[in-house]
Write a protein that holds these residues in place. Sequence first.
Motif, PDB file in Angstrom:
ATOM      1  N   ALA A  52       0.830  -1.216   0.000  1.00  0.00           N
ATOM      2  CA  ALA A  52       0.000   0.000   0.000  1.00  0.00           C
ATOM      3  C   ALA A  52       0.859   1.259   0.000  1.00  0.00           C
ATOM      4  N   ILE A  53       1.891   1.269   0.819  1.00  0.00           N
ATOM      5  CA  ILE A  53       2.767   2.447   0.875  1.00  0.00           C
ATOM      6  C   ILE A  53       3.508   2.619  -0.450  1.00  0.00           C
ATOM      7  N   GLY A  54       4.005   1.532  -0.989  1.00  0.00           N
ATOM      8  CA  GLY A  54       4.710   1.604  -2.266  1.00  0.00           C
ATOM      9  C   GLY A  54       3.812   2.054  -3.401  1.00  0.00           C
ATOM     10  N   ALA A  55       2.595   1.540  -3.447  1.00  0.00           N
ATOM     11  CA  ALA A  55       1.662   1.932  -4.507  1.00  0.00           C
ATOM     12  C   ALA A  55       1.285   3.405  -4.365  1.00  0.00           C
ATOM     13  N   THR A  56       1.093   3.862  -3.143  1.00  0.00           N
ATOM     14  CA  THR A  56       0.757   5.264  -2.915  1.00  0.00           C
ATOM     15  C   THR A  56       1.888   6.169  -3.388  1.00  0.00           C
ATOM     16  N   ALA A  57       3.112   5.806  -3.040  1.00  0.00           N
ATOM     17  CA  ALA A  57       4.260   6.615  -3.459  1.00  0.00           C
ATOM     18  C   ALA A  57       4.393   6.608  -4.980  1.00  0.00           C
ATOM     19  N   LEU A  58       4.205   5.463  -5.599  1.00  0.00           N
ATOM     20  CA  LEU A  58       4.337   5.354  -7.049  1.00  0.00           C
ATOM     21  C   LEU A  58       3.258   6.168  -7.777  1.00  0.00           C
ATOM     22  N   VAL A  59       2.013   6.075  -7.320  1.00  0.00           N
ATOM     23  CA  VAL A  59       0.927   6.831  -7.950  1.00  0.00           C
ATOM     24  C   VAL A  59       1.151   8.323  -7.769  1.00  0.00           C
ATOM     25  N   SER A  60       1.603   8.733  -6.596  1.00  0.00           N
ATOM     26  CA  SER A  60       1.875  10.162  -6.363  1.00  0.00           C
ATOM     27  C   SER A  60       2.979  10.658  -7.278  1.00  0.00           C
ATOM     28  N   LEU A  61       4.030   9.867  -7.424  1.00  0.00           N
ATOM     29  CA  LEU A  61       5.134  10.257  -8.291  1.00  0.00           C
ATOM     30  C   LEU A  61       4.687  10.353  -9.749  1.00  0.00           C
ATOM     31  N   VAL A  62       3.929   9.389 -10.194  1.00  0.00           N
ATOM     32  CA  VAL A  62       3.428   9.416 -11.574  1.00  0.00           C
ATOM     33  C   VAL A  62       2.507  10.613 -11.775  1.00  0.00           C
ATOM     34  N   ALA A  63       1.660  10.904 -10.802  1.00  0.00           N
ATOM     35  CA  ALA A  63       0.754  12.053 -10.921  1.00  0.00           C
ATOM     36  C   ALA A  63       1.535  13.362 -10.978  1.00  0.00           C
ATOM     37  N   LEU A  64       2.595  13.475 -10.178  1.00  0.00           N
ATOM     38  CA  LEU A  64       3.410  14.691 -10.211  1.00  0.00           C
ATOM     39  C   LEU A  64       4.117  14.851 -11.553  1.00  0.00           C
ATOM     40  N   VAL A  65       4.600  13.758 -12.095  1.00  0.00           N
ATOM     41  CA  VAL A  65       5.260  13.825 -13.398  1.00  0.00           C
ATOM     42  C   VAL A  65       4.255  14.176 -14.484  1.00  0.00           C
ATOM     43  N   LEU A  66       3.083  13.569 -14.449  1.00  0.00           N
ATOM     44  CA  LEU A  66       2.073  13.850 -15.473  1.00  0.00           C
ATOM     45  C   LEU A  66       1.548  15.277 -15.387  1.00  0.00           C
ATOM     46  N   ALA A  67       1.569  15.849 -14.187  1.00  0.00           N
ATOM     47  CA  ALA A  67       1.088  17.226 -14.027  1.00  0.00           C
ATOM     48  C   ALA A  67       2.003  18.211 -14.748  1.00  0.00           C
ATOM     49  N   GLN A  68       3.240  17.836 -14.999  1.00  0.00           N
ATOM     50  CA  GLN A  68       4.187  18.716 -15.676  1.00  0.00           C
ATOM     51  C   GLN A  68       3.909  18.815 -17.172  1.00  0.00           C
ATOM     52  N   PHE A  69       3.172  17.849 -17.718  1.00  0.00           N
ATOM     53  CA  PHE A  69       2.869  17.835 -19.144  1.00  0.00           C
ATOM     54  C   PHE A  69       1.592  18.630 -19.405  1.00  0.00           C
ATOM     55  N   GLU A  70       1.719  19.922 -19.534  1.00  0.00           N
ATOM     56  CA  GLU A  70       0.560  20.770 -19.773  1.00  0.00           C
ATOM     57  C   GLU A  70       0.166  20.799 -21.242  1.00  0.00           C
ATOM     58  N   PHE A  71       1.058  20.373 -22.118  1.00  0.00           N
ATOM     59  CA  PHE A  71       0.737  20.380 -23.541  1.00  0.00           C
ATOM     60  C   PHE A  71      -0.223  19.256 -23.911  1.00  0.00           C
ATOM     61  N   VAL A  72      -0.412  18.291 -23.032  1.00  0.00           N
ATOM     62  CA  VAL A  72      -1.419  17.249 -23.233  1.00  0.00           C
ATOM     63  C   VAL A  72      -2.541  17.572 -22.252  1.00  0.00           C
ATOM     64  N   PRO A  73      -3.591  18.240 -22.699  1.00  0.00           N
ATOM     65  CA  PRO A  73      -4.605  18.775 -21.782  1.00  0.00           C
ATOM     66  C   PRO A  73      -5.247  17.717 -20.886  1.00  0.00           C
ATOM     67  N   TYR A  74      -5.586  16.583 -21.434  1.00  0.00           N
ATOM     68  CA  TYR A  74      -6.291  15.597 -20.637  1.00  0.00           C
ATOM     69  C   TYR A  74      -5.412  15.054 -19.518  1.00  0.00           C
ATOM     70  N   LEU A  75      -4.154  14.723 -19.829  1.00  0.00           N
ATOM     71  CA  LEU A  75      -3.248  14.181 -18.810  1.00  0.00           C
ATOM     72  C   LEU A  75      -2.930  15.213 -17.734  1.00  0.00           C
ATOM     73  N   GLY A  76      -2.716  16.450 -18.146  1.00  0.00           N
ATOM     74  CA  GLY A  76      -2.426  17.500 -17.174  1.00  0.00           C
ATOM     75  C   GLY A  76      -3.592  17.745 -16.226  1.00  0.00           C
ATOM     76  N   ASP A  77      -4.804  17.789 -16.783  1.00  0.00           N
ATOM     77  CA  ASP A  77      -5.990  17.991 -15.946  1.00  0.00           C
ATOM     78  C   ASP A  77      -6.216  16.811 -15.006  1.00  0.00           C
ATOM     79  N   LEU A  78      -6.048  15.591 -15.530  1.00  0.00           N
ATOM     80  CA  LEU A  78      -6.230  14.392 -14.715  1.00  0.00           C
ATOM     81  C   LEU A  78      -5.220  14.359 -13.573  1.00  0.00           C
ATOM     82  N   ALA A  79      -3.971  14.629 -13.887  1.00  0.00           N
ATOM     83  CA  ALA A  79      -2.936  14.628 -12.851  1.00  0.00           C
ATOM     84  C   ALA A  79      -3.198  15.743 -11.843  1.00  0.00           C
TER      85      ALA A  79
END
Length: 90
Positions: A52-79
């Motif tokens: 659970a801790i590992g999955a939480t950390a991994l999802v948070s990291l992926v969400a933070l990385v995806l939030a940096q991609f503003e040129f892809v509107p759907y991914l940026g909004d989702l993140a």
Amino acid sequence: MASEQELSREINRLADEVATLNKHRFVRLHNRPGRMVMFQFARGLAFGLGTAIGATALVSLVALVLAQFEFVPYLGDLAGRIIQEIQESN
């Protein structure tokens, strides 16, 4: 005659090895069903918590990385929504 003596020596060595293994902590722990159940229960709890801790950390990291991609509107909004949900839950 020599083969019987060798066989006897080998049997004695095998008996000594089995006695040594029976003294080992792992064998003593699993020798009693109650102890084995508690050990496996604690092991399962630790595994579940680590997952659970590992999955939480991994999802948070992926969400933070995806939030940096503003040129892809759907991914940026989702993140962004995922990060907002995580921050609101804390």
